[in-house]
Scaffold this motif. Structure first.
Motif, PDB file in Angstrom:
ATOM      1  N   LEU A 142      16.795 -22.701  57.779  1.00 42.01           N
ATOM      2  CA  LEU A 142      17.843 -22.555  56.767  1.00 42.01           C
ATOM      3  C   LEU A 142      17.482 -21.600  55.628  1.00 42.01           C
ATOM      4  CD1 LEU A 142      19.742 -25.876  56.080  1.00 42.01           C
ATOM      5  CD2 LEU A 142      20.531 -23.799  57.168  1.00 42.01           C
ATOM      6  N   GLN A 143      16.211 -21.593  55.256  1.00 43.29           N
ATOM      7  CA  GLN A 143      15.800 -20.737  54.136  1.00 43.29           C
ATOM      8  C   GLN A 143      16.188 -19.272  54.370  1.00 43.29           C
ATOM      9  OE1 GLN A 143      13.752 -22.505  51.705  1.00 43.29           O
ATOM     10  NE2 GLN A 143      14.115 -20.842  50.273  1.00 43.29           N
ATOM     11  N   PRO A 144      15.763 -18.682  55.497  1.00 45.48           N
ATOM     12  CA  PRO A 144      16.172 -17.288  55.727  1.00 45.48           C
ATOM     13  C   PRO A 144      17.677 -17.130  55.881  1.00 45.48           C
ATOM     14  CG  PRO A 144      14.830 -18.102  57.544  1.00 45.48           C
ATOM     15  CD  PRO A 144      14.816 -19.142  56.501  1.00 45.48           C
ATOM     16  N   VAL A 145      18.330 -18.124  56.451  1.00 46.12           N
ATOM     17  CA  VAL A 145      19.785 -18.052  56.588  1.00 46.12           C
ATOM     18  C   VAL A 145      20.426 -17.919  55.212  1.00 46.12           C
ATOM     19  CG1 VAL A 145      21.817 -19.439  57.137  1.00 46.12           C
ATOM     20  CG2 VAL A 145      19.973 -19.243  58.792  1.00 46.12           C
ATOM     21  N   VAL A 146      19.962 -18.761  54.295  1.00 40.94           N
ATOM     22  CA  VAL A 146      20.508 -18.722  52.939  1.00 40.94           C
ATOM     23  C   VAL A 146      20.223 -17.375  52.285  1.00 40.94           C
ATOM     24  CG1 VAL A 146      20.183 -19.694  50.636  1.00 40.94           C
ATOM     25  CG2 VAL A 146      20.448 -21.211  52.587  1.00 40.94           C
ATOM     26  N   GLU A 147      18.993 -16.865  52.476  1.00 40.70           N
ATOM     27  CA  GLU A 147      18.653 -15.581  51.870  1.00 40.70           C
ATOM     28  C   GLU A 147      19.514 -14.452  52.426  1.00 40.70           C
ATOM     29  OE1 GLU A 147      14.407 -15.101  52.162  1.00 40.70           O
ATOM     30  OE2 GLU A 147      14.115 -16.947  51.009  1.00 40.70           O
ATOM     31  N   LEU A 148      19.800 -14.513  53.716  1.00 41.27           N
ATOM     32  CA  LEU A 148      20.632 -13.470  54.314  1.00 41.27           C
ATOM     33  C   LEU A 148      22.065 -13.570  53.806  1.00 41.27           C
ATOM     34  CD1 LEU A 148      19.299 -13.344  57.965  1.00 41.27           C
ATOM     35  CD2 LEU A 148      19.114 -11.587  56.220  1.00 41.27           C
ATOM     36  N   LEU A 149      22.552 -14.789  53.625  1.00 43.36           N
ATOM     37  CA  LEU A 149      23.912 -14.958  53.103  1.00 43.36           C
ATOM     38  C   LEU A 149      24.032 -14.356  51.707  1.00 43.36           C
ATOM     39  CD1 LEU A 149      24.988 -18.557  54.194  1.00 43.36           C
ATOM     40  CD2 LEU A 149      26.020 -16.409  54.895  1.00 43.36           C
ATOM     41  N   VAL A 150      22.980 -14.517  50.892  1.00 47.05           N
ATOM     42  CA  VAL A 150      22.991 -13.918  49.560  1.00 47.05           C
ATOM     43  C   VAL A 150      23.082 -12.407  49.679  1.00 47.05           C
ATOM     44  CG1 VAL A 150      21.715 -13.606  47.411  1.00 47.05           C
ATOM     45  CG2 VAL A 150      21.596 -15.763  48.597  1.00 47.05           C
ATOM     46  N   GLY A 151      22.413 -11.882  50.702  1.00 46.47           N
ATOM     47  CA  GLY A 151      22.313 -10.435  50.818  1.00 46.47           C
ATOM     48  C   GLY A 151      23.596  -9.744  51.224  1.00 46.47           C
ATOM     49  N   ILE A 152      24.527 -10.468  51.828  1.00 47.24           N
ATOM     50  CA  ILE A 152      25.754  -9.802  52.268  1.00 47.24           C
ATOM     51  C   ILE A 152      26.571  -9.380  51.045  1.00 47.24           C
ATOM     52  CG2 ILE A 152      27.904 -10.072  53.558  1.00 47.24           C
ATOM     53  CD1 ILE A 152      26.512 -12.004  55.393  1.00 47.24           C
ATOM     54  N   PRO A 153      26.899  -8.105  50.935  1.00 46.01           N
ATOM     55  CA  PRO A 153      27.633  -7.627  49.757  1.00 46.01           C
ATOM     56  C   PRO A 153      29.016  -8.263  49.657  1.00 46.01           C
ATOM     57  CG  PRO A 153      26.728  -5.784  51.008  1.00 46.01           C
ATOM     58  CD  PRO A 153      26.551  -6.997  51.841  1.00 46.01           C
ATOM     59  N   SER A 154      29.505  -8.391  48.432  1.00 43.80           N
ATOM     60  CA  SER A 154      30.761  -9.117  48.242  1.00 43.80           C
ATOM     61  C   SER A 154      31.943  -8.377  48.871  1.00 43.80           C
ATOM     62  CB  SER A 154      31.009  -9.396  46.762  1.00 43.80           C
ATOM     63  OG  SER A 154      31.144  -8.196  46.059  1.00 43.80           O
ATOM     64  N   VAL A 155      31.894  -7.045  48.922  1.00 46.92           N
ATOM     65  CA  VAL A 155      33.021  -6.361  49.570  1.00 46.92           C
ATOM     66  C   VAL A 155      33.084  -6.695  51.058  1.00 46.92           C
ATOM     67  CG1 VAL A 155      33.445  -4.399  48.076  1.00 46.92           C
ATOM     68  CG2 VAL A 155      31.591  -4.270  49.737  1.00 46.92           C
ATOM     69  N   VAL A 156      31.932  -6.960  51.648  1.00 42.73           N
ATOM     70  CA  VAL A 156      31.936  -7.313  53.073  1.00 42.73           C
ATOM     71  C   VAL A 156      32.572  -8.689  53.262  1.00 42.73           C
ATOM     72  CG1 VAL A 156      30.484  -7.779  55.070  1.00 42.73           C
ATOM     73  CG2 VAL A 156      29.949  -5.862  53.572  1.00 42.73           C
ATOM     74  N   TYR A 157      32.250  -9.616  52.359  1.00 46.27           N
ATOM     75  CA  TYR A 157      32.938 -10.920  52.403  1.00 46.27           C
ATOM     76  C   TYR A 157      34.443 -10.713  52.268  1.00 46.27           C
ATOM     77  CZ  TYR A 157      28.739 -13.815  52.068  1.00 46.27           C
ATOM     78  OH  TYR A 157      27.568 -14.450  52.328  1.00 46.27           O
ATOM     79  N   GLY A 158      34.815  -9.859  51.318  1.00 45.43           N
ATOM     80  CA  GLY A 158      36.237  -9.606  51.091  1.00 45.43           C
ATOM     81  C   GLY A 158      36.888  -8.992  52.309  1.00 45.43           C
ATOM     82  N   PHE A 159      36.194  -8.053  52.904  1.00 46.68           N
ATOM     83  CA  PHE A 159      36.744  -7.357  54.059  1.00 46.68           C
ATOM     84  C   PHE A 159      36.933  -8.319  55.238  1.00 46.68           C
ATOM     85  CE2 PHE A 159      35.372  -5.173  58.026  1.00 46.68           C
ATOM     86  CZ  PHE A 159      36.575  -4.540  58.285  1.00 46.68           C
ATOM     87  N   ILE A 160      35.946  -9.166  55.476  1.00 47.84           N
ATOM     88  CA  ILE A 160      36.094 -10.128  56.570  1.00 47.84           C
ATOM     89  C   ILE A 160      37.194 -11.126  56.240  1.00 47.84           C
ATOM     90  CG2 ILE A 160      34.943 -11.953  57.871  1.00 47.84           C
ATOM     91  CD1 ILE A 160      32.410 -10.367  57.670  1.00 47.84           C
ATOM     92  N   GLY A 161      37.256 -11.506  54.968  1.00 45.66           N
ATOM     93  CA  GLY A 161      38.347 -12.385  54.549  1.00 45.66           C
ATOM     94  C   GLY A 161      39.693 -11.757  54.857  1.00 45.66           C
ATOM     95  N   LEU A 162      39.780 -10.473  54.564  1.00 46.01           N
ATOM     96  CA  LEU A 162      41.035  -9.758  54.742  1.00 46.01           C
ATOM     97  C   LEU A 162      41.412  -9.614  56.217  1.00 46.01           C
ATOM     98  CD1 LEU A 162      43.160  -7.989  53.208  1.00 46.01           C
ATOM     99  CD2 LEU A 162      41.658  -6.057  53.631  1.00 46.01           C
ATOM    100  N   THR A 163      40.422  -9.340  57.047  1.00 44.80           N
ATOM    101  CA  THR A 163      40.749  -9.044  58.440  1.00 44.80           C
ATOM    102  C   THR A 163      40.708 -10.268  59.342  1.00 44.80           C
ATOM    103  OG1 THR A 163      38.457  -8.388  58.768  1.00 44.80           O
ATOM    104  CG2 THR A 163      40.047  -6.627  58.400  1.00 44.80           C
ATOM    105  N   VAL A 164      39.990 -11.302  58.951  1.00 44.28           N
ATOM    106  CA  VAL A 164      39.892 -12.479  59.824  1.00 44.28           C
ATOM    107  C   VAL A 164      40.605 -13.678  59.214  1.00 44.28           C
ATOM    108  CG1 VAL A 164      38.332 -14.034  61.023  1.00 44.28           C
ATOM    109  CG2 VAL A 164      37.680 -11.648  60.672  1.00 44.28           C
ATOM    110  N   LEU A 165      40.219 -13.981  57.971  1.00 46.98           N
ATOM    111  CA  LEU A 165      40.685 -15.218  57.359  1.00 46.98           C
ATOM    112  C   LEU A 165      42.178 -15.178  57.045  1.00 46.98           C
ATOM    113  CD1 LEU A 165      39.672 -17.934  56.365  1.00 46.98           C
ATOM    114  CD2 LEU A 165      39.305 -16.883  54.130  1.00 46.98           C
ATOM    115  N   VAL A 166      42.615 -14.089  56.426  1.00 49.74           N
ATOM    116  CA  VAL A 166      44.017 -14.009  56.015  1.00 49.74           C
ATOM    117  C   VAL A 166      44.968 -14.132  57.224  1.00 49.74           C
ATOM    118  CG1 VAL A 166      45.751 -12.487  54.993  1.00 49.74           C
ATOM    119  CG2 VAL A 166      43.559 -12.818  53.848  1.00 49.74           C
ATOM    120  N   PRO A 167      44.737 -13.351  58.297  1.00 43.30           N
ATOM    121  CA  PRO A 167      45.612 -13.531  59.477  1.00 43.30           C
ATOM    122  C   PRO A 167      45.518 -14.939  60.055  1.00 43.30           C
ATOM    123  CG  PRO A 167      44.313 -11.521  59.664  1.00 43.30           C
ATOM    124  CD  PRO A 167      43.812 -12.238  58.467  1.00 43.30           C
TER     125      PRO A 167
END
Lengths: 324, 295, 273
Positions: A142-167
C-alpha cells in the motif's frame, strides 16, 4: 600580557620543522583575532536570507491578495453581505449586475465535505490495514500505491474524470454527468493518499502497550481498534481528514473539468455546480483586469486564502490536543 | 461468539478497503497507459501542437515543461536548502523560529490556484512582464519551496550528532561543518526529496495558467539566443506546459482529436512523473550504498 | 591557521626564541558551575590539571564528569540551555569567556568521543578534513601530517596500504585510533577523551590504553572513564565526581590505595555506581 610558547609546524624550504613560536594566547584564542570566522558569518547571513525570503513571500502573498481581494468591496462598492449570501451571480448584466457568490462558496464546501465523507473512511481504513491488520506485507504494497497516487497530476485526474467518470454517471446514475457527484468522486480519490499517509503516521506512533494491554484483556482485534486505538489516535486522524479537506477545498482544475460550472445553487447531488476555484479558473482569463467582475474573482481568491489559514488553525488546535 | 464474528467482518472490511485502493491505482494507471500508449510516437513528441487541426504533437509543451521545471529548481533548490539549513542548524527556539515555521506551513497549504493568482498579480501585472516562463517558474518556486525546506531540514536533522560534534571538536567552524560534513551526509535524502518535488512541479497546472499562460509562440529550436523572441530559451516568453495543455485542449480546445492528444499527453505526463519517482528511489539507494559500501 | 599566522609573523618581526616555560598546570579550574536550564549539573568545582599527564575523571553516570569535560572545549555550547559559570583558566585566559573564539580553542583542546565517529570519507580524508580547513592545502604537506599522526596513533602500519579506503571499513578499535589520529593532526595541547574505549573490545581497548600512555609525552590528557582498572593503569591523577561535586582529587595511586574520603573508597571498591 603574558607570553607563552606554542609549538608550530611549518613547511620551510622543503623540510618540516617544529618551531617554538610565541603568540600570546589572547591573540590566538579571542574573537578579535584574525581567523576564519568570516566564512562563518557569510554562511549564516546566506541562510538567514533564505529564511527571510520565506517570511517575506508569505507576508507579501497575504498582503497582495488581501488588498486586491478587498478592492471589489472598497473600490467597486460590491456589498459584502450580497457577495456572501446572495445566490444570484450575474456580473455581466449591464443594467443591474449581481455579485452573489454563495453558490460557489456552497459548492466548494459541499464538494469538500462530500469528498471527505468518502475518502476519510477509506483512508483511515487503509491506515489501519497497514498498521494493524497486515503491518508487514500490507504496508509494502500500500505504501508505494499511496505514493504513486500522490504523484498523478491533478489534470490527469480531471481528464480521466471527464472521459470516464462523467459519461459513466450520465449513463448509469443520471443527470448530465457533470455534477457534484463527479466532483466529489474525483476529489475523494485525490485526497485519499493525503489522508492515508497521515492517518498511518498517527496510528503508527501509538504506544505499543496500548495494543498489548487491550489484547491481554482478551479483546479481539476489532474491539482493540475500535475501543482503544481509534480513540487514542483520534486527533491525529482528524488532522489527516482536515488536511485532506484543505487540499480538496483548494483543488481547481480537476474539479473544474467534471463539475459543470453552472452559476446556480445545486438542488441535488446529480446537479451541475461550481466552486470558488472553478469560477476563478474559468473567468480569470476572460475578464478585464481591474473590472468589477475581475475584482470579485480576487475576492473569491481571498476566501480561499482565508480558508487555508482556517484549516491551519484547525490543524494546530488538533495537534495541541494530541499532545495531551 | 459474537465478538469473533464482528472481528472477522471488520478484518474483511479493512482488506476490502486495501483492495479498493490498490485497484483504483491499477485502474488509473492501466487506463492512462493503455489508452495513451497508442498515441505516443516519435512524431507526437516532436511535432508542434495545433490549435484547430488534428494531428498536432506536444513538442513545445514537453520542452516548456522541462524548461520551467529546470528554472524552478535553479531558484528553489538553493533557497530551499538554505532555508532548511537555517531551520535545522541556526534557528533557536523562540518567536522568530515559530514565525518562520508558520510561514512554511502557510506556504505549503496554499492552494496552487491561489499561488497562481499571486503570480498573476506580482510576476505578470506588477512587473509588467505579461505571461512569461520566468513568472511561471517563480510561482512554482513559491509552491515548491516549503517542500524543499522541509526535506532539507529533516535530512540534516537525521545526520548523526556524532559527526557534527567530531567536526566541531576539530576546530572547524559551524558553517564549514555544515558544508563539508552535514550536507554531504544529508545529500541522498535531500536529492530524493528534490526529485519527488520535481515530479510534483512537472505535473502542476493551476499555478501556471495565469503566470506562464496558455500559449507558446512559434519556436525555432535552432535559435539559441535567449533574448530572441523565437528562441525556446527565452525566459520572457509565454509557455504552455504539458499539464496545462491537457487542461486547455479539454476545456477550451477546438481540435477534433482532443481525445488522442490528451490521452497521449496524460500518458507522457504520468510516465514522466513515474520516472521521477523511480529515479529518486534509484539515486537514493545508489548513493546510500556508495557511502556505506565498504562496510 | 598555523602556517598563515607564521608567515605573517616572519614578515613582520623576527622570531623570538625563549626557553620553554615550565608550566606545571595546563588548566586551572575555579568554582566551575554548569547548568542545564535550571538544573545544576556541576556544583562549583576547583581543580588544577597537570601538564603532560593523564588525568582521569571517574564517578557514576550522571555525576557531571562528562559535562565538565565537554565544557573544557566548549562543546556544551551545542546544547540549548547549557551555561557555565566560574573559570577554566588556560594560559591566562578564561575558556568560558564570551570573548573566546571557540573554533580556535577547539584546535588546541581536541576531543575524542565515546563512540568512534569517523567521517564517512576515506581514512586519508578523515585526517585532512580539518587540516584543509586550517589552510594546509599542499599535498606533500598533507601526506606528511597524515603519516605522522597515524604513526603517533599506532595505526599507520595497519592502514598505510589503504589510506584511500573508506574509514567505515575499519574495525571499531581502528576507527577510534583514527579519531585520535585526526585530533593529533591538529597539534592540540590538551586532549579530552570521553570514555574512548568503552565501546571497544578488550584487545582494541588495550591498544588505545597503550596509545594514551604514549601520547602524554606530547599532550596533556583528560580522560573520562567508567573503568576503574583503566583509570588506575593509565592515569597520573584521578578525580572522583559524585552528583556534580568533586569529591576527591589526588594522585592516582593515592586514590586507589588510600583514599581520604569514604565515598571514594566505596565507589572504587564497587559498592555503588
Amino acid at each position: 600580557m603574558q607570553i607563552c610558547i606554542y609549538p608550530i609546524m611549518t613547511y620551510f624550504r622543503g623540510v618540516w620543522c617544529i618551531m617554538e613560536k610565541i603568540i600570546p594566547a589572547k591573540e590566538r584564542l579571542t574573537k578579535s583575532s584574525k581567523n576564519r570566522m568570516d566564512g562563518e558569518l557569510r554562511g549564516k547571513i546566506l541562510v538567514i536570507l533564505c529564511a527571510v525570503i520565506m517570511i517575506s513571500a508569505t507576508i507579501s502573498i497575504t498582503i497582495f491578495l488581501g488588498t486586491k481581494g478587498l478592492q471589489s468591496f472598497i473600490k467597486n462598492g460590491v456589498s459584502l453581505i450580497e457577495f456572501l449570501t446572495s445566490t444570484h451571480w450575474n456580473p455581466t448584466n449591464q443594467a443591474s449586475p449581481e455579485y452573489g457568490a454563495l453558490p460557489f462558496i456552497f459548492g466548494s464546501f459541499a464538494v469538500t465535505f462530500l469528498a471527505a465523507l468518502i475518502a476519510a473512511p477509506l483512508g483511515i481504513g487503509a491506515a489501519i490495514f497497514m498498521t494493524e491488520i497486515a503491518p508487514s506485507w500490507g504496508r509494502k504494497i500500500l505504501q508505494p500505491v499511496v505514493e504513486l497516487l500522490v504523484g498523478i497530476p491533478s489534470v490527469v485526474y480531471g481528464f480521466i474524470g471527464l472521459t470516464v467518470l462523467v459519461p459513466f454517471v450520465r449513463a448509469h446514475v443520471g443527470g448530465l454527468g457533470f455534477s457534484l457527484l463527479s466532483g466529489m468522486i474525483v476529489l475523494s480519490v485525490m485526497i485519499l493518499p493525503t489522508i492515508t499517509s497521515i492517518a498511518t503516521d498517527a496510528m503508527g506512533t501509538l504506544p505499543k502497550n496500548l495494543r498489548e494491554g487491550s489484547y491481554a484483556l482478551g479483546a479481539t482485534r476489532w474491539q482493540t481498534i475500535r475501543k482503544v486505538l481509534i480513540p487514542a489516535a483520534l486527533p491525529g486522524l482528524l488532522t489527516a481528514v482536515v488536511l485532506g479537506m484543505a487540499r480538496a477545498f483548494g483543488e481547481a482544475l480537476a474539479v473544474q473539468m467534471v463539475i459543470g460550472n453552472v452559476r446556480n445553487l445545486p438542488s441535488s447531488i446529480l446537479d451541475a455546480s461550481a466552486t470558488l476555484t472553478t469560477i476563478i479558473t474559468l473567468n480569470m482569463g476572460h475578464t478585464t483586469y481591474g473590472s468589477v467582475e475581475n475584482n470579485t474573482l480576487w475576492s473569491m481568491g481571498l476566501i480561499l486564502l482565508v480558508m487555508s489559514f482556517a484549516f491551519i488553525l484547525l490543524i494546530r488546535y488538533l495537534s495541541s490536543r494530541r499532545k495531551l | 461468539m459474537k465478538s469473533k464474528t464482528a472481528d472477522r467482518i471488520a478484518t474483511g472490511v479493512f482488506v476490502a478497503i486495501a483492495i479498493i485502493i490498490v485497484s483504483i491505482l491499477v485502474g488509473l494507471f492501466s487506463y492512462i497507459l493503455v489508452n495513451g500508449f497508442k498515441y505516443i510516437s516519435w512524431d507526437f513528441l516532436t511535432t508542434p501542437s495545433s490549435n484547430i487541426r488534428a494531428g498536432g504533437g506536444i513538442r513545445d509543451q514537453l520542452f516548456n515543461s522541462f524548461y520551467i521545471l529546470l528554472l524552478t529548481m535553479i531558484i528553489a533548490v538553493p533557497l530551499g536548502v538554505g532555508g532548511g539549513i537555517y531551520m535545522a542548524e541556526y534557528a533557536k527556539p523562540g518567536k522568530l523560529t515559530d514565525t518562520i515555521r508558520s510561514c512554511i506551513e502557510v506556504l505549503a497549504s496554499l492552494p496552487s490556484i491561489v499561488i497562481g493568482m499571486f503570480g498573476l498579480l506580482v510576476f505578470v501585472n506588477v512587473t509588467g512582464w505579461g505571461y512569461t516562463i520566468l513568472g511561471g517558474a517563480l510561482a512554482l518556486t513559491v509552491f515548491n519551496l516549503p517542500v524543499i525546506v522541509r526535506v532539507s531540514e529533516d535530512s540534516i536533522r537525521t545526520v548523526p550528532r556524532d559527526l557534527k560534534e567530531a567536526s566541531l571538536a576539530l576546530g572547524i567552524t559551524h558553517w564549514h561543518t555544515i558544508k563539508t560534513v552535514l550536507l554531504p551526509s544529508a545529500f541522498p535524502s535531500i536529492l530524493t526529496g528534490i526529485i519527488l518535488a520535481a515530479g510534483r512541479v512537472f505535473g502542476e497546472a493551476a499555478a501556471l495558467l495565469f503566470t506562464a499562460g496558455l500559449s507558446t509562440p512559434r519556436l525555432d529550436y535552432a535559435n539559441w539566443n535567449p533574448f530572441s523572441e523565437q528562441s525556446p530559451l527565452n525566459i520572457f516568453r509565454p509557455a504552455e506546459t504539458l499539464a496545462v495543455h491537457i487542461w486547455s485542449v479539454n476545456t477550451q480546445g477546438l481540435i477534433p482529436d482532443v481525445e488522442a492528444v490528451s490521452n497521449g499527453s496524460a500518458a507522457v505526463l504520468v510516465i514522466s512523473v513515474l520516472l521521477f519517482n523511480l529515479l529518486a528511489r534509484w539515486i537514493g539507494s545508489i548513493i546510500t550504498k556508495k557511502i556505506t559500501a565498504t562496510k | 591557521m598555523v602556517t598563515t599566522l607564521l608567515e605573517k609573523e616572519i614578515g613582520e618581526q623576527t622570531i623570538q626564541s625563549t626557553v620553554p616555560l615550565q608550566m606545571e598546570h595546563i588548566l586551572n579550574v575555579h568554582d566551575l558551575e554548569i547548568f542545564y536550564g535550571e538544573k545544576r549539573a556541576v556544583n562549583g568545582i576547583s581543580m588544577d590539571i597537570e601538564k603532560n599527564a593523564v588525568t582521569a575523571l571517574i564517578g557514576p553516570s550522571g555525576c557531571g564528569k562528562s559535562t565538565f569535560l565537554r565544557s573544557i572545549n566548549r562543546m556544551n555550547d551545542l546544547i540549548p540551555g547549557a551555561r557555565a559559570q566560574g573559570e577554566i583558566m588556560y594560559e591566562d585566559l578564561n575558556i568560558l569567556s564570551e570573548q573566546i573564539n571557540v573554533v580556535a580553542l577547539r584546535k588546541e583542546i581536541g576531543m575524542v568521543f565515546q563512540k568512534p565517529n569517523p567521517f564517512p570519507k576515506s581514512i586519508y580524508g578523515n585526517i585532512t578534513h580539518a587540516l584543509k580547513f586550517s589552510g594546509i592545502k599542499k599535498k606533500s604537506q598533507l601526506d606528511e601530517i597524515v603519516e605522522e599522526s597515524l604513526q603517533k596513533a599506532a595505526l599507520w602500519d595497519e592502514v598505510k596500504d589503504r589510506l584511500h579506503k573508506s574509514a567505515l571499513s575499519l574495525s571499531g578499535g581502528q576507527q577510534q585510533r583514527l579519531c585520535i589520529a585526526r585530533t593529533i593532526a591538529m597539534k592540540p595541547t590538551v586532549m579530552l577523551l570521553d570514555e574512548p574505549s568503552s565501546a571497544l573490545d578488550p584487545i582494541s581497548n588495550a591498544k588505545v590504553e597503550d596509545l594514551i600512555v604514549e601520547l602524554k609525552k606530547d599532550y596533556s590528557i583528560i580522560i573520562v572513564t567508567h573503568n576503574m582498572q583503566q583509570a588506575s593503569r593509565i592515569s597520573d591523577k584521578t578525580a572522583f565526581f559524585l552528583s556534580g561535586d568533586l569529591v576527591e582529587y589526588d594522585a592516582t595511586e593515592k586514590i586507589f590505595t588510600n583514599p581520604s574520603v569514604k565515598k571514594t573508597e566505596e565507589y572504587i571498591s564497587g559498592r555503588f555506581g
